[in-house]
Scaffold this active site. Structure first.
Site, PDB file in Angstrom:
ATOM      1  N   HIS A 245      37.064  48.990  15.061  1.00 22.72           N
ATOM      2  CA  HIS A 245      36.949  47.381  14.208  1.00 22.72           C
ATOM      3  C   HIS A 245      37.411  46.861  12.969  1.00 22.72           C
ATOM      4  O   HIS A 245      37.890  48.210  12.602  1.00 22.72           O
ATOM      5  CB  HIS A 245      34.882  48.476  14.112  1.00 22.72           C
ATOM      6  N   GLU A 299      29.801  47.356  20.643  1.00 26.15           N
ATOM      7  CA  GLU A 299      30.447  46.612  21.766  1.00 26.15           C
ATOM      8  C   GLU A 299      29.966  47.960  23.436  1.00 26.15           C
ATOM      9  O   GLU A 299      29.420  47.961  23.894  1.00 26.15           O
ATOM     10  CB  GLU A 299      31.468  46.025  22.608  1.00 26.15           C
TER      11      GLU A 299
HETATM   12  N1  COA Z   1      42.597  50.697  21.864  1.00 28.38           N
HETATM   13  C1  COA Z   1      43.959  51.443  21.205  1.00 28.38           C
HETATM   14  N2  COA Z   1      44.130  51.083  20.584  1.00 28.38           N
HETATM   15  C2  COA Z   1      43.546  50.414  19.227  1.00 28.38           C
HETATM   16  C3  COA Z   1      42.909  50.031  19.835  1.00 28.38           C
HETATM   17  C4  COA Z   1      41.827  50.261  20.572  1.00 28.38           C
HETATM   18  N3  COA Z   1      40.339  49.187  20.709  1.00 28.38           N
HETATM   19  N4  COA Z   1      42.583  49.480  18.133  1.00 28.38           N
HETATM   20  C5  COA Z   1      43.083  49.269  17.344  1.00 28.38           C
HETATM   21  N5  COA Z   1      43.854  49.520  18.219  1.00 28.38           N
HETATM   22  C6  COA Z   1      45.437  49.696  17.484  1.00 28.38           C
HETATM   23  C7  COA Z   1      46.482  48.950  17.580  1.00 28.38           C
HETATM   24  O1  COA Z   1      46.919  48.859  18.605  1.00 28.38           O
HETATM   25  C8  COA Z   1      47.222  48.758  16.062  1.00 28.38           C
HETATM   26  O2  COA Z   1      48.201  49.943  16.156  1.00 28.38           O
HETATM   27  P1  COA Z   1      49.222  49.671  16.191  1.00 28.38           P
HETATM   28  O3  COA Z   1      48.956  50.089  14.508  1.00 28.38           O
HETATM   29  O4  COA Z   1      49.763  51.250  16.148  1.00 28.38           O
HETATM   30  O5  COA Z   1      49.919  48.580  16.428  1.00 28.38           O
HETATM   31  C9  COA Z   1      45.926  49.439  15.374  1.00 28.38           C
HETATM   32  O6  COA Z   1      45.113  50.566  16.197  1.00 28.38           O
HETATM   33  C10 COA Z   1      45.739  49.136  14.340  1.00 28.38           C
HETATM   34  O7  COA Z   1      44.438  47.470  14.905  1.00 28.38           O
HETATM   35  P2  COA Z   1      44.492  46.220  14.591  1.00 28.38           P
HETATM   36  O8  COA Z   1      44.450  45.453  15.433  1.00 28.38           O
HETATM   37  O9  COA Z   1      45.405  46.032  13.161  1.00 28.38           O
HETATM   38  O10 COA Z   1      43.368  46.575  14.016  1.00 28.38           O
HETATM   39  P3  COA Z   1      41.719  45.052  14.140  1.00 28.38           P
HETATM   40  O11 COA Z   1      40.942  45.707  12.470  1.00 28.38           O
HETATM   41  O12 COA Z   1      42.944  44.049  13.483  1.00 28.38           O
HETATM   42  O13 COA Z   1      40.996  45.118  14.859  1.00 28.38           O
HETATM   43  C11 COA Z   1      39.847  45.015  16.946  1.00 28.38           C
HETATM   44  C12 COA Z   1      39.799  45.427  15.241  1.00 28.38           C
HETATM   45  C13 COA Z   1      38.077  45.511  17.323  1.00 28.38           C
HETATM   46  C14 COA Z   1      40.038  43.538  17.985  1.00 28.38           C
HETATM   47  C15 COA Z   1      40.447  45.897  17.833  1.00 28.38           C
HETATM   48  O14 COA Z   1      40.070  47.826  17.210  1.00 28.38           O
HETATM   49  C16 COA Z   1      40.093  46.585  19.504  1.00 28.38           C
HETATM   50  O15 COA Z   1      41.196  45.207  20.014  1.00 28.38           O
HETATM   51  N6  COA Z   1      39.105  46.785  19.669  1.00 28.38           N
HETATM   52  C17 COA Z   1      38.968  46.726  21.431  1.00 28.38           C
HETATM   53  C18 COA Z   1      38.130  45.600  21.686  1.00 28.38           C
HETATM   54  C19 COA Z   1      37.060  46.114  21.496  1.00 28.38           C
HETATM   55  O16 COA Z   1      36.288  46.486  21.330  1.00 28.38           O
HETATM   56  N7  COA Z   1      36.462  44.265  20.895  1.00 28.38           N
HETATM   57  C20 COA Z   1      35.157  44.741  19.940  1.00 28.38           C
HETATM   58  C21 COA Z   1      34.812  44.757  18.421  1.00 28.38           C
HETATM   59  S1  COA Z   1      33.233  45.132  18.107  1.00 28.38           S
END
Ligand code: COA
Length: 354
Positions: A245, A299
């Site tokens: 998140h 979600e």
């Molecule tokens: N599965 C695997 N790895 C994940 C992950 C997940 N669900 N969520 C984050 N990571 C990893 C990223 O690959 C990244 O790794 P890196 O530093 O080696 O590149 C690290 O964690 C940080 O991710 P980041 O994209 O900077 O975090 P964010 O705060 O921008 O992203 C989300 C938040 C929700 C977009 C992200 O966690 C995600 O894509 N989750 C899956 C989709 C989902 O469930 N969405 C609903 C959200 S309510």
């Protein structure tokens, strides 16, 4: 042309501040909800989400957002009657858009005005997209579920949907709420703010379907395959849906209440599988990212709950919208009270013509 675009993007990279997503920018003072990502706490109009979801009906949460206190039984009855009347009087010219969020937006664009109950009643009918007649005497959750599925829901399905609608009614300055406040700040009408917010919620980075969570559970099939499936997915560099998140560094507090709501229904294999997959995903993500807590988000159990109440995957995001619309309307009223136009600035990175 392609070269020109990449030069422009390079310039943007150098000159636009890193906070271009407005992270950490406070855009409003609100009494509607408070999201504490470090503590994993969500407060809605003064109450922890855990004490509201599963304990009050959607109608009571609508009243809470509007009035800042829980309703008396008589006031609860009035909100229920208002929403019932609004559903019964909602009618839309046919729209021929296949995507349910496009159809919801197009139907709501046929409405007008500032009546909160009118908007929320119309939202439920527009989201369900049914030709059945609404029942003004039913609760909002019950009538929506019947319209959306074509079946009379059980009491436990209605209770679970109420728990969901209450849990997601408001959540800080998320993108669709911000959209609604920007529109409201121009002194536009509430319906226009809601239609714009539907557009923001449609995007997959925001209301994005919890459908992929169900796709993942379908693909895993059985708890004993969870370890290998998740390991292979992470090895391919994929993201595990329903985990991680932007704000929460803990398990999303809404995951607790939604899991609890599903747990109150008759036990299902799906819930047992979901719990096993969550445990496995959390363990493997912790090993892979020891410095970045990646836990279950809203979600994950939204998917399990909405499936358990009988809704098709295509209606997951419209169902989210019928609840969040109450938050949008409350934010519109708050924004109007400030009388202030939201109007940030931009940095020009183009050239001056010779
Ligand atoms: N599965 C695997 N790895 C994940 C992950 C997940 N669900 N969520 C984050 N990571 C990893 C990223 O690959 C990244 O790794 P890196 O530093 O080696 O590149 C690290 O964690 C940080 O991710 P980041 O994209 O900077 O975090 P964010 O705060 O921008 O992203 C989300 C938040 C929700 C977009 C992200 O966690 C995600 O894509 N989750 C899956 C989709 C989902 O469930 N969405 C609903 C959200 S309510």
């Amino acid at each position: 042309m392609r070269g020109a675009v990449s030069i422009w993007i390079n310039m943007m990279d150098q000159r636009v501040p890193r906070a271009s997503g407005l992270e950490d920018v406070v855009a409003a003072l609100t009494r509607l909800s408070d999201v504490d990502g470090e503590a994993g706490r969500l407060v809605i109009a003064g109450y922890p989400v855990e004490s509201l979801s599963g304990n009050i009906r959607f109608e009571e949460a609508v009243f809470l957002l509007r009035c800042g206190r829980l309703p008396t039984p008589a006031e609860h009855g009035e909100v229920r009657a208002e929403l019932g009347r609004a559903r019964a009087s909602a009618s839309f010219a046919p729209v021929s858009l296949a995507d349910p969020m496009d159809a919801l937006r197009a139907r709501m664009a046929q409405t007008e005005g500032d009546d909160v109950y009118g908007i929320l009643g119309a939202m439920a009918v527009a989201a369900a997209g049914s030709t059945e007649k609404p029942n003004p005497n039913a609760s909002h959750a019950e009538d929506y579920l019947r319209l959306a599925t074509g079946r009379t829901p059980s009491a436990e399905q209605v209770a679970a949907l109420d728990a969901y609608l209450v849990a997601v009614i408001d959540h800080g300055m998320n993108a669709s709420t911000f959209t609604a406040r920007v529109v409201a700040s121009t002194a536009s009408d509430m319906t226009s703010a809601v239609v714009a917010a539907i557009g923001a919620l449609k995007g997959k980075l925001h209301g994005g379907a919890p459908g992929p969570v169900l796709d993942m559970l379908d693909a895993i099939g059985d708890a004993q395959h969870a370890h290998d499936w998740i390991a292979a997915s992470l090895a391919r560099g994929e993201r595990i849906m329903g985990m991680g998140h932007r704000i929460y560094r803990t398990r999303d507090p809404r995951a607790f209440v939604l899991e609890r709501a599903v747990g109150r229904m008759a036990a299902t294999d799906r819930l047992a599988l979901a719990r096993a997959v969550e445990r496995e995903a959390e363990a493997q993500l912790a090993a892979k990212h020891p410095d970045r807590p990646l836990k279950c988000n809203v979600e994950f159990y939204t998917a399990i709950l909405l499936e358990a109440v009988g809704l098709p995957r295509a209606l997951f995001t419209p169902t989210f919208a019928i609840s969040r619309a109450a938050g949008w309307c409350a934010h519109v009223e708050e924004q109007r009270a400030t009388g202030k136009l939201i109007r940030p600035r931009s940095t020009y990175v183009g050239e001056l013509a010779p």
